[in-house]
Design an enzyme around this catalytic site. Structure first.
Site, PDB file in Angstrom:
ATOM      1  N   ASP A  68      -8.441   5.381  -4.271  1.00 56.34           N
ATOM      2  CA  ASP A  68      -7.726   6.611  -4.629  1.00 56.34           C
ATOM      3  C   ASP A  68      -8.610   7.818  -4.288  1.00 56.34           C
ATOM      4  O   ASP A  68      -9.776   7.655  -3.947  1.00 56.34           O
ATOM      5  CB  ASP A  68      -7.341   6.598  -6.128  1.00 56.34           C
ATOM      6  CG  ASP A  68      -8.549   6.589  -7.060  1.00 56.34           C
ATOM      7  OD1 ASP A  68      -8.651   5.699  -7.923  1.00 56.34           O
ATOM      8  OD2 ASP A  68      -9.409   7.494  -6.925  1.00 56.34           O
ATOM      9  N   HIS A  78     -14.686   0.706   0.085  1.00 61.27           N
ATOM     10  CA  HIS A  78     -13.532  -0.171   0.343  1.00 61.27           C
ATOM     11  C   HIS A  78     -12.408   0.563   1.051  1.00 61.27           C
ATOM     12  O   HIS A  78     -11.283   0.065   1.109  1.00 61.27           O
ATOM     13  CB  HIS A  78     -13.016  -0.771  -0.974  1.00 61.27           C
ATOM     14  CG  HIS A  78     -13.956  -1.799  -1.527  1.00 61.27           C
ATOM     15  ND1 HIS A  78     -13.862  -2.260  -2.817  1.00 61.27           N
ATOM     16  CD2 HIS A  78     -15.024  -2.442  -0.990  1.00 61.27           C
ATOM     17  CE1 HIS A  78     -14.806  -3.158  -3.035  1.00 61.27           C
ATOM     18  NE2 HIS A  78     -15.532  -3.271  -1.941  1.00 61.27           N
ATOM     19  N   ASN A 136     -18.807   0.820 -19.330  1.00 60.33           N
ATOM     20  CA  ASN A 136     -17.587   0.034 -19.118  1.00 60.33           C
ATOM     21  C   ASN A 136     -16.813  -0.112 -20.424  1.00 60.33           C
ATOM     22  O   ASN A 136     -17.385   0.024 -21.504  1.00 60.33           O
ATOM     23  CB  ASN A 136     -17.945  -1.341 -18.540  1.00 60.33           C
ATOM     24  CG  ASN A 136     -16.794  -1.953 -17.772  1.00 60.33           C
ATOM     25  OD1 ASN A 136     -16.315  -1.393 -16.787  1.00 60.33           O
ATOM     26  ND2 ASN A 136     -16.321  -3.095 -18.250  1.00 60.33           N
ATOM     27  N   TYR A 174       0.833  -1.217   0.000  1.00 59.22           N
ATOM     28  CA  TYR A 174       0.000   0.000   0.000  1.00 59.22           C
ATOM     29  C   TYR A 174       0.865   1.263   0.000  1.00 59.22           C
ATOM     30  O   TYR A 174       0.474   2.278  -0.582  1.00 59.22           O
ATOM     31  CB  TYR A 174      -0.983  -0.027   1.179  1.00 59.22           C
ATOM     32  CG  TYR A 174      -2.041  -1.090   0.983  1.00 59.22           C
ATOM     33  CD1 TYR A 174      -1.941  -2.329   1.618  1.00 59.22           C
ATOM     34  CD2 TYR A 174      -3.094  -0.895   0.086  1.00 59.22           C
ATOM     35  CE1 TYR A 174      -2.886  -3.330   1.375  1.00 59.22           C
ATOM     36  CE2 TYR A 174      -4.038  -1.879  -0.153  1.00 59.22           C
ATOM     37  CZ  TYR A 174      -3.922  -3.100   0.486  1.00 59.22           C
ATOM     38  OH  TYR A 174      -4.833  -4.096   0.226  1.00 59.22           O
ATOM     39  N   ASN A 202     -13.089   2.374  -5.260  1.00 60.32           N
ATOM     40  CA  ASN A 202     -11.689   2.764  -5.380  1.00 60.32           C
ATOM     41  C   ASN A 202     -11.171   3.386  -4.093  1.00 60.32           C
ATOM     42  O   ASN A 202     -11.931   4.027  -3.352  1.00 60.32           O
ATOM     43  CB  ASN A 202     -11.520   3.767  -6.548  1.00 60.32           C
ATOM     44  CG  ASN A 202     -11.962   3.163  -7.869  1.00 60.32           C
ATOM     45  OD1 ASN A 202     -12.039   1.931  -8.006  1.00 60.32           O
ATOM     46  ND2 ASN A 202     -12.301   4.007  -8.817  1.00 60.32           N
ATOM     47  N   GLU A 233     -15.595  -2.836 -21.570  1.00 58.34           N
ATOM     48  CA  GLU A 233     -16.001  -4.055 -22.287  1.00 58.34           C
ATOM     49  C   GLU A 233     -17.151  -4.730 -21.559  1.00 58.34           C
ATOM     50  O   GLU A 233     -17.499  -4.362 -20.441  1.00 58.34           O
ATOM     51  CB  GLU A 233     -14.807  -5.021 -22.358  1.00 58.34           C
ATOM     52  CG  GLU A 233     -14.324  -5.445 -20.985  1.00 58.34           C
ATOM     53  CD  GLU A 233     -12.821  -5.720 -20.940  1.00 58.34           C
ATOM     54  OE1 GLU A 233     -12.176  -5.681 -21.994  1.00 58.34           O
ATOM     55  OE2 GLU A 233     -12.318  -5.927 -19.816  1.00 58.34           O
ATOM     56  N   CYS A 272       0.505   6.344  15.962  1.00 58.74           N
ATOM     57  CA  CYS A 272      -0.840   6.916  15.869  1.00 58.74           C
ATOM     58  C   CYS A 272      -0.963   7.860  17.064  1.00 58.74           C
ATOM     59  O   CYS A 272      -0.130   7.840  17.976  1.00 58.74           O
ATOM     60  CB  CYS A 272      -1.895   5.813  15.951  1.00 58.74           C
ATOM     61  SG  CYS A 272      -1.601   4.668  17.285  1.00 58.74           S
TER      62      CYS A 272
HETATM   63  N1  APR Z   1     -12.778   2.871 -19.065  1.00 62.43           N
HETATM   64  C1  APR Z   1     -13.832   2.155 -18.593  1.00 62.43           C
HETATM   65  N2  APR Z   1     -13.715   0.915 -18.044  1.00 62.43           N
HETATM   66  C2  APR Z   1     -12.484   0.398 -17.968  1.00 62.43           C
HETATM   67  C3  APR Z   1     -11.337   1.078 -18.435  1.00 62.43           C
HETATM   68  C4  APR Z   1     -11.524   2.373 -18.990  1.00 62.43           C
HETATM   69  N3  APR Z   1     -10.499   3.091 -19.484  1.00 62.43           N
HETATM   70  N4  APR Z   1     -10.242   0.279 -18.237  1.00 62.43           N
HETATM   71  C5  APR Z   1     -10.704  -0.858 -17.653  1.00 62.43           C
HETATM   72  N5  APR Z   1     -12.045  -0.796 -17.509  1.00 62.43           N
HETATM   73  C6  APR Z   1     -12.937  -1.800 -16.933  1.00 62.43           C
HETATM   74  C7  APR Z   1     -12.520  -3.233 -17.187  1.00 62.43           C
HETATM   75  O1  APR Z   1     -13.093  -3.690 -18.394  1.00 62.43           O
HETATM   76  C8  APR Z   1     -13.122  -3.948 -15.972  1.00 62.43           C
HETATM   77  O2  APR Z   1     -14.447  -4.392 -16.244  1.00 62.43           O
HETATM   78  O3  APR Z   1     -12.904  -1.618 -15.542  1.00 62.43           O
HETATM   79  C9  APR Z   1     -13.160  -2.864 -14.888  1.00 62.43           C
HETATM   80  C10 APR Z   1     -12.125  -3.062 -13.807  1.00 62.43           C
HETATM   81  O4  APR Z   1     -12.408  -4.267 -13.159  1.00 62.43           O
HETATM   82  P1  APR Z   1     -11.509  -4.724 -11.912  1.00 62.43           P
HETATM   83  O5  APR Z   1     -10.066  -4.611 -12.268  1.00 62.43           O
HETATM   84  O6  APR Z   1     -12.071  -6.031 -11.440  1.00 62.43           O
HETATM   85  O7  APR Z   1     -11.776  -3.588 -10.802  1.00 62.43           O
HETATM   86  P2  APR Z   1     -13.052  -3.426  -9.884  1.00 62.43           P
HETATM   87  O8  APR Z   1     -14.289  -3.926 -10.552  1.00 62.43           O
HETATM   88  O9  APR Z   1     -13.053  -2.035  -9.395  1.00 62.43           O
HETATM   89  O10 APR Z   1     -12.710  -4.403  -8.638  1.00 62.43           O
HETATM   90  C11 APR Z   1     -13.626  -4.363  -7.543  1.00 62.43           C
HETATM   91  O11 APR Z   1     -12.164  -5.833  -6.333  1.00 62.43           O
HETATM   92  O12 APR Z   1     -10.040  -6.441  -5.807  1.00 62.43           O
HETATM   93  C12 APR Z   1     -11.142  -5.791  -5.338  1.00 62.43           C
HETATM   94  O13 APR Z   1     -11.163  -4.095  -3.718  1.00 62.43           O
HETATM   95  C13 APR Z   1     -10.851  -4.338  -5.042  1.00 62.43           C
HETATM   96  O14 APR Z   1     -12.345  -2.454  -5.298  1.00 62.43           O
HETATM   97  C14 APR Z   1     -11.800  -3.585  -5.966  1.00 62.43           C
HETATM   98  C15 APR Z   1     -12.874  -4.608  -6.270  1.00 62.43           C
END
Ligand code: APR
Length: 235
Positions: free
Chosen positions: A97, A112, A205, A57, A95, A207, A139
């Protein structure tokens, strides 16, 4: 969607920050491809090897605080919409961030946790941080250092703000998911909760994810998010 929405819930995932330079989790070269989840994102992993988890982290926090990482057009479009939309608006992000805040989003819940916060293991008090944390981190509540952990929800832990989120899902008439693969519960089930209450559900999204939203718009977040929310404001 027939009439203009009155109450909107938006869920964002790693995909909304991808074009800001923050890697997602489940892409081929994503975070989980290079770091074993059970070692860096579980309470057991932290108990087994806290140094590895601190460093995982710390590395991501250093990246986030570098001047290369800044909000993109999708973050900005959401903040602009929130301030111009007359109805109720809640942004729930998976997220950790701070790009939504930096873009100006206000009604925002980090389900999260947050990379720029740490929590005392003893008192559970939460503190803002912008530097590395480790065994030598003090802390404000304990006399000795080394009692802190990232204020981030690990696998097997309960996400934050669930009561408020569920209440918003049950009363919204539009639910929009942005940049999330729908792999992690409970966030992956939010659209179904909204659907039960007759909300219209939309997936923006890069995809297909295979989730049964009412409608989908595929493309990069910096293109589809501004276009979608500008059109929504014009309805
Ligand atoms: N624009 C839109 N979508 C995008 C882009 C982009 N430029 N780039 C990637 N993606 C999409 C991918 O297609 C995918 O479906 O974003 C999604 C990211 O999926 P993950 O990597 O699984 O992230 P997320 O869904 O946020 O994960 C959820 O899982 O590991 C845990 O705590 C972590 O908060 C996270 C949670």
């Amino acid at each position: 969607m027939s009439k203009s929405p009155q109450s909107i819930v938006v869920l964002s995932g790693a995909g909304i920050s991808a074009e800001s330079g923050i890697e997602t989790f489940r892409s081929e070269d994503g975070l989980w491809a290079n770091h074993p989840v059970d070692e860096v994102a579980t309470p057991e992993g932290f108990a087994r090897n806290p140094s590895l988890v601190y460093e995982f982290y710390n590395m991501r926090r250093r990246q986030l605080l570098s001047d290369k990482i800044r909000p993109n057009a999708a973050h900005t479009a959401l903040a602009k919409f929130e301030h111009e939309f007359p109805g109720s608006f809640l942004l729930v992000t998976q997220n950790i961030d701070n790009l939504h805040e930096r873009a100006g989003s206000q009604n925002l819940l980090h389900m999260h946790g947050e990379l720029l916060k740490m929590r005392c293991l003893n008192s559970k008090m939460v503190f803002d941080i912008r530097k590395d944390i480790g065994f030598d981190t003090h802390c404000r509540c304990c006399r000795s250092p080394g009692n802190v952990r990232p204020h981030i929800v690990w696998f097997g832990e309960m996400p934050f703000h669930m009561q408020q989120i569920n209440s918003a899902l049950q009363s919204c008439d539009l639910f929009v998911a942005i940049g999330t693969s729908g792999n992690v519960y409970p966030a992956s089930g939010f659209y179904q909760t909204a659907k039960i209450r007759k909300a219209h559900t939309v997936e923006l999204n890069l995809e297909e994810t295979g989730s049964a939203f009412d409608s989908h718009v595929y493309g990069p977040a910096t293109e589809v998010v501004p276009a979608y929310f500008e059109a929504l404001l014009a309805t």
